[in-house]
Scaffold this motif. Structure first.
Motif, PDB file in Angstrom:
ATOM      1  N   LEU A 188      -5.061  -4.474  -6.766  1.00 51.64           N
ATOM      2  CA  LEU A 188      -3.891  -3.489  -7.372  1.00 51.64           C
ATOM      3  C   LEU A 188      -4.428  -2.311  -8.017  1.00 51.64           C
ATOM      4  O   LEU A 188      -5.362  -2.052  -8.699  1.00 51.64           O
ATOM      5  CB  LEU A 188      -3.444  -4.171  -8.351  1.00 51.64           C
ATOM      6  N   SER A 189      -3.662  -1.163  -7.854  1.00 44.58           N
ATOM      7  CA  SER A 189      -3.719   0.208  -8.269  1.00 44.58           C
ATOM      8  C   SER A 189      -3.230   0.072  -9.678  1.00 44.58           C
ATOM      9  O   SER A 189      -2.564  -0.814 -10.214  1.00 44.58           O
ATOM     10  CB  SER A 189      -3.379   1.182  -7.462  1.00 44.58           C
ATOM     11  N   TRP A 190      -3.557   1.246 -10.698  1.00 44.77           N
ATOM     12  CA  TRP A 190      -2.966   1.167 -11.669  1.00 44.77           C
ATOM     13  C   TRP A 190      -1.356   0.996 -11.589  1.00 44.77           C
ATOM     14  O   TRP A 190      -0.964   0.436 -12.640  1.00 44.77           O
ATOM     15  CB  TRP A 190      -3.110   2.792 -12.437  1.00 44.77           C
ATOM     16  N   LEU A 191      -0.816   1.789 -10.754  1.00 43.00           N
ATOM     17  CA  LEU A 191       0.663   1.440 -10.466  1.00 43.00           C
ATOM     18  C   LEU A 191       0.994   0.172 -10.110  1.00 43.00           C
ATOM     19  O   LEU A 191       1.905  -0.389 -10.619  1.00 43.00           O
ATOM     20  CB  LEU A 191       1.067   2.626  -9.328  1.00 43.00           C
ATOM     21  N   GLY A 192       0.018  -0.438  -9.252  1.00 41.27           N
ATOM     22  CA  GLY A 192       0.356  -2.003  -9.155  1.00 41.27           C
ATOM     23  C   GLY A 192       0.337  -2.815 -10.356  1.00 41.27           C
ATOM     24  O   GLY A 192       1.283  -3.833 -10.263  1.00 41.27           O
ATOM     25  N   LEU A 193      -0.599  -2.574 -11.127  1.00 37.22           N
ATOM     26  CA  LEU A 193      -0.710  -3.311 -12.270  1.00 37.22           C
ATOM     27  C   LEU A 193       0.460  -3.080 -13.276  1.00 37.22           C
ATOM     28  O   LEU A 193       1.353  -4.124 -13.782  1.00 37.22           O
ATOM     29  CB  LEU A 193      -2.065  -2.893 -13.153  1.00 37.22           C
ATOM     30  N   TRP A 194       0.956  -1.811 -13.353  1.00 38.69           N
ATOM     31  CA  TRP A 194       2.080  -1.758 -14.103  1.00 38.69           C
ATOM     32  C   TRP A 194       3.407  -2.155 -13.578  1.00 38.69           C
ATOM     33  O   TRP A 194       4.248  -2.827 -14.280  1.00 38.69           O
ATOM     34  CB  TRP A 194       2.612  -0.158 -14.189  1.00 38.69           C
ATOM     35  N   VAL A 195       3.715  -2.155 -12.107  1.00 39.99           N
ATOM     36  CA  VAL A 195       4.873  -2.760 -11.550  1.00 39.99           C
ATOM     37  C   VAL A 195       4.626  -4.191 -11.720  1.00 39.99           C
ATOM     38  O   VAL A 195       5.835  -4.815 -12.093  1.00 39.99           O
ATOM     39  CB  VAL A 195       4.917  -2.200 -10.119  1.00 39.99           C
ATOM     40  N   ALA A 196       3.657  -5.008 -11.442  1.00 43.39           N
ATOM     41  CA  ALA A 196       3.541  -6.285 -11.578  1.00 43.39           C
ATOM     42  C   ALA A 196       3.948  -6.679 -12.964  1.00 43.39           C
ATOM     43  O   ALA A 196       4.618  -7.862 -13.203  1.00 43.39           O
ATOM     44  CB  ALA A 196       2.244  -6.743 -11.143  1.00 43.39           C
ATOM     45  N   ARG A 197       3.297  -5.992 -14.089  1.00 38.45           N
ATOM     46  CA  ARG A 197       3.542  -6.523 -15.323  1.00 38.45           C
ATOM     47  C   ARG A 197       5.221  -6.345 -15.788  1.00 38.45           C
ATOM     48  O   ARG A 197       5.571  -7.363 -16.102  1.00 38.45           O
ATOM     49  CB  ARG A 197       2.827  -5.397 -16.243  1.00 38.45           C
ATOM     50  N   LEU A 198       5.657  -5.293 -15.191  1.00 38.56           N
ATOM     51  CA  LEU A 198       7.192  -5.175 -15.145  1.00 38.56           C
ATOM     52  C   LEU A 198       8.034  -6.226 -14.682  1.00 38.56           C
ATOM     53  O   LEU A 198       8.830  -7.054 -15.394  1.00 38.56           O
ATOM     54  CB  LEU A 198       7.620  -3.902 -14.698  1.00 38.56           C
ATOM     55  N   ILE A 199       7.533  -6.825 -13.325  1.00 37.15           N
ATOM     56  CA  ILE A 199       8.420  -7.610 -12.853  1.00 37.15           C
ATOM     57  C   ILE A 199       7.995  -9.037 -13.592  1.00 37.15           C
ATOM     58  O   ILE A 199       9.179  -9.833 -13.549  1.00 37.15           O
ATOM     59  CB  ILE A 199       7.848  -7.878 -11.297  1.00 37.15           C
ATOM     60  N   THR A 220       0.909  -1.291   0.032  1.00 37.77           N
ATOM     61  CA  THR A 220       0.004  -0.028  -0.110  1.00 37.77           C
ATOM     62  C   THR A 220       0.900   1.366   0.093  1.00 37.77           C
ATOM     63  O   THR A 220       0.659   2.091  -0.658  1.00 37.77           O
ATOM     64  CB  THR A 220      -1.035  -0.062   1.123  1.00 37.77           C
ATOM     65  N   ASP A 221       1.828   1.286   0.948  1.00 35.18           N
ATOM     66  CA  ASP A 221       2.921   2.457   0.988  1.00 35.18           C
ATOM     67  C   ASP A 221       3.551   2.616  -0.311  1.00 35.18           C
ATOM     68  O   ASP A 221       3.780   3.965  -0.779  1.00 35.18           O
ATOM     69  CB  ASP A 221       3.823   2.310   1.936  1.00 35.18           C
ATOM     70  N   LEU A 222       3.785   1.775  -1.094  1.00 32.98           N
ATOM     71  CA  LEU A 222       4.524   1.709  -2.405  1.00 32.98           C
ATOM     72  C   LEU A 222       3.555   2.348  -3.558  1.00 32.98           C
ATOM     73  O   LEU A 222       4.053   2.595  -4.751  1.00 32.98           O
ATOM     74  CB  LEU A 222       5.209   0.565  -2.957  1.00 32.98           C
ATOM     75  N   GLY A 223       2.099   2.291  -3.072  1.00 33.58           N
ATOM     76  CA  GLY A 223       0.913   2.819  -4.082  1.00 33.58           C
ATOM     77  C   GLY A 223       0.720   1.566  -5.021  1.00 33.58           C
ATOM     78  O   GLY A 223       0.096   1.978  -5.907  1.00 33.58           O
ATOM     79  N   LEU A 224       0.968   0.589  -4.513  1.00 31.00           N
ATOM     80  CA  LEU A 224       0.785  -0.554  -5.709  1.00 31.00           C
ATOM     81  C   LEU A 224      -0.704  -1.109  -5.531  1.00 31.00           C
ATOM     82  O   LEU A 224      -1.199  -1.862  -6.001  1.00 31.00           O
ATOM     83  CB  LEU A 224       1.608  -1.719  -5.386  1.00 31.00           C
ATOM     84  N   VAL A 225      -1.198  -1.068  -4.073  1.00 32.01           N
ATOM     85  CA  VAL A 225      -2.775  -1.310  -3.716  1.00 32.01           C
ATOM     86  C   VAL A 225      -3.436  -0.368  -3.431  1.00 32.01           C
ATOM     87  O   VAL A 225      -2.828   0.618  -2.636  1.00 32.01           O
ATOM     88  CB  VAL A 225      -2.526  -2.349  -2.560  1.00 32.01           C
ATOM     89  N   ARG A 226      -4.755  -0.447  -3.801  1.00 32.92           N
ATOM     90  CA  ARG A 226      -5.524   0.971  -3.310  1.00 32.92           C
ATOM     91  C   ARG A 226      -5.726   1.043  -1.875  1.00 32.92           C
ATOM     92  O   ARG A 226      -5.492  -0.167  -0.861  1.00 32.92           O
ATOM     93  CB  ARG A 226      -7.065   0.590  -3.846  1.00 32.92           C
ATOM     94  N   GLN A 227      -5.677   2.157  -1.263  1.00 34.13           N
ATOM     95  CA  GLN A 227      -5.733   2.212   0.247  1.00 34.13           C
ATOM     96  C   GLN A 227      -6.830   1.933   0.987  1.00 34.13           C
ATOM     97  O   GLN A 227      -7.030   2.250   2.011  1.00 34.13           O
ATOM     98  CB  GLN A 227      -5.053   3.642   0.396  1.00 34.13           C
ATOM     99  N   ALA A 228      -8.137   1.789   0.268  1.00 30.08           N
ATOM    100  CA  ALA A 228      -9.155   1.467   0.986  1.00 30.08           C
ATOM    101  C   ALA A 228      -9.839   0.413   0.177  1.00 30.08           C
ATOM    102  O   ALA A 228      -9.603   0.094  -1.204  1.00 30.08           O
ATOM    103  CB  ALA A 228     -10.247   2.626   0.594  1.00 30.08           C
ATOM    104  N   GLU A 229     -10.974  -0.609   0.962  1.00 24.39           N
ATOM    105  CA  GLU A 229     -11.520  -1.324   0.276  1.00 24.39           C
ATOM    106  C   GLU A 229     -12.562  -1.167  -0.797  1.00 24.39           C
ATOM    107  O   GLU A 229     -12.857  -0.113  -1.043  1.00 24.39           O
ATOM    108  CB  GLU A 229     -12.709  -2.091   1.423  1.00 24.39           C
ATOM    109  N   PRO A 230     -12.560  -1.756  -2.033  1.00 22.56           N
ATOM    110  CA  PRO A 230     -12.026  -3.440  -1.948  1.00 22.56           C
ATOM    111  C   PRO A 230     -10.556  -3.281  -2.269  1.00 22.56           C
ATOM    112  O   PRO A 230     -10.114  -2.408  -3.117  1.00 22.56           O
ATOM    113  CB  PRO A 230     -12.560  -4.010  -3.163  1.00 22.56           C
ATOM    114  N   TYR A 231      -9.603  -4.113  -1.603  1.00 23.80           N
ATOM    115  CA  TYR A 231      -8.162  -3.829  -1.870  1.00 23.80           C
ATOM    116  C   TYR A 231      -7.562  -4.507  -3.319  1.00 23.80           C
ATOM    117  O   TYR A 231      -7.734  -5.820  -3.184  1.00 23.80           O
ATOM    118  CB  TYR A 231      -7.398  -4.489  -0.687  1.00 23.80           C
TER     119      TYR A 231
END
Length: 318
Positions: free
Chosen positions: A108-119, A95-106
Motif C-alpha cells: 500500500l502507498s501512503w494514499l492506500g494506508l490513508w484510504v484503508a484507515r478511513l474505510i 494501482t490506478d487509484l494510487g492505493l498500491v505502489r506501481q512497482a514491486e514490491p507491491y
C-alpha cells in the motif's frame, strides 16, 4: 459497503502518514485522477481546491469504486492488515487509484494506508491511530490511542505528548484519568506510570493504591501484595483484567485463563458467581465469553446464572 464487526478485528497498530499536501499530490498523480474533478464540490471554484477538499473528494471516489467490487475492498483491507508486500500482481484498479505502489514490491502507498484507515473506521468503527497525532490529546485520549502501540512506538508517542510537560505533570494527568478510561486504556496507563515516567510515575501509582477498585487494579497489575484486595473489589478486578484482553481482541481462551488463574472448574464456578456483584461495565461481555466458550459446563452454567443476576440487579438499580 460491507461492514465488519469490530469485535472480530483486533486493535491495529498505528500507522505513519505524511502531510496532507503529500497525500493530495499523490491523488493528483494517480492514473485515475481524472475522476477527481467530477468528485469535487461544484460550488467551490477551482482556486479553492485545497488539500483537504482534494482528499475528501478522492475518498468518495474510492468509496464508490470499492462499493461496486467487494473483491477490491477485501484486497485493500487484507493488504492493510498484513502490512506485507503482495506476491504477484494486485488488482489494477487499486494501482490506478494510487492505493498500491506501481512497482514491486507491491505494498500500500501512503494514499492506500490513508484510504484503508478511513474505510476501517467507517465499517468497523476502529480509529487506527496515526503516529504523532496524540501530542495534543488529553490524558484519557492518549491512553485510548496507545492501546495498540508496540513498545517502541508507544515510547515515541509518549515523548511527543510530554513535550511542554514535565514528567511529574504528565504522571499526574495520567493518574487522574485512570479511573474513567476503558480497561485496556487503564492497563496501558498503569504500565506507563510503572515503567515509562520514572520516579514521578511510580509515586503517582503509589498515590492510587488506597483508591477503591482502582487501587486494587493497580496492585494486581504491579504485584503490590501489601495492598490487600477487599472482598467487594475482587469481582471488579477480575473483570477489569479479563476485559482488557477482550478489548484488545484477545482469544477467548486468554480471557478464560485470566479468570481461571489455575483454579479447577468448581473453584472457577464459585468465583464467577460473584462477578455480577462487581458492578463493572464490562461484566456482561466477560460473562458472555465464558458462556459461549468455556469448555466446562459447570463454569458456563455459573456464568449464565451470573449474567441473569447481573440483569436483575441492573433492573433493580434502574
Amino acid at each position: 459497503m460491507r461492514s465488519y464487526d469490530d469485535d472480530t478485528l483486533p486493535l491495529q497498530p498505528p500507522i505513519r502518514l505524511p502531510a496532507a499536501s503529500t497525500l493530495a499530490a499523490a491523488v493528483r498523480a494517480a492514473p485515475l485522477s481524472g475522476e477527481l474533478e467530477a468528485a469535487l464540490d461544484p460550488e467551490h471554484d477551482r482556486g479553492a481546491e485545497d488539500d483537504a477538499r482534494v482528499l475528501e473528494a478522492w475518498a468518495e471516489v474510492c468509496r464508490t469504486r470499492l462499493a461496486t467490487d467487494e473483491g477490491l475492498l477485501l484486497e485493500l483491507i487484507r493488504m492493510f492488515l498484513s502490512r506485507e508486500p503482495v506476491a504477484g500482481r494486485v488488482p489494477q484498479t487499486l494501482t490506478d487509484l494510487g492505493l498500491v505502489r506501481q512497482a514491486e514490491p507491491y505494498t500500500l502507498s501512503w494514499l492506500g494506508l490513508w484510504v484503508a484507515r478511513l474505510i476501517i473506521a467507517e465499517t468497523a468503527g476502529q480509529e487506527i491511530p496515526v503516529m504523532g497525532s496524540l501530542a495534543d490529546a488529553g490524558a484519557a485520549a492518549l491512553l485510548h490511542g496507545l492501546r495498540s502501540y508496540p513498545e517502541a512506538e508507544r515510547a515515541e508517542e509518549l515523548a511527543g505528548w510530554l513535550t511542554g510537560r514535565d514528567a511529574g505533570q504528565g504522571a499526574a494527568e495520567i493518574a487522574a484519568a485512570l479511573a474513567g478510561v476503558s480497561p485496556l486504556s487503564r492497563a496501558v496507563g498503569v504500565e506507563l506510570l510503572a515503567t515509562g515516567l520514572g520516579d514521578e510515575g511510580r509515586r503517582a501509582l503509589n498515590g492510587l493504591l488506597e483508591e477503591p477498585r482502582l487501587g486494587a487494579v493497580v496492585a494486581a497489575r504491579t504485584g503490590r501484595e501489601e495492598r490487600r484486595t477487599a472482598p467487594d473489589e475482587i469481582a471488579w478486578v477480575l473483570v477489569d483484567m479479563a476485559a482488557a484482553l477482550l478489548e484488545f481482541g484477545g482469544e477467548a481462551g486468554e480471557v478464560i485463563e485470566s479468570i481461571a488463574m489455575g483454579m479447577d472448574a468448581e473453584e472457577q464456578a464459585g468465583t464467577i458467581a460473584i462477578l455480577a456483584f462487581g458492578d463493572h461495565p464490562w461484566t456482561g461481555r466477560v460473562l458472555r465469553v465464558l458462556i459461549d466458550h468455556h469448555p466446562d459446563e459447570r463454569v458456563s452454567a455459573a456464568a449464565r446464572k451470573a449474567l441473569r443476576r447481573l440483569h436483575g440487579l441492573a433492573d433493580t438499580r434502574g
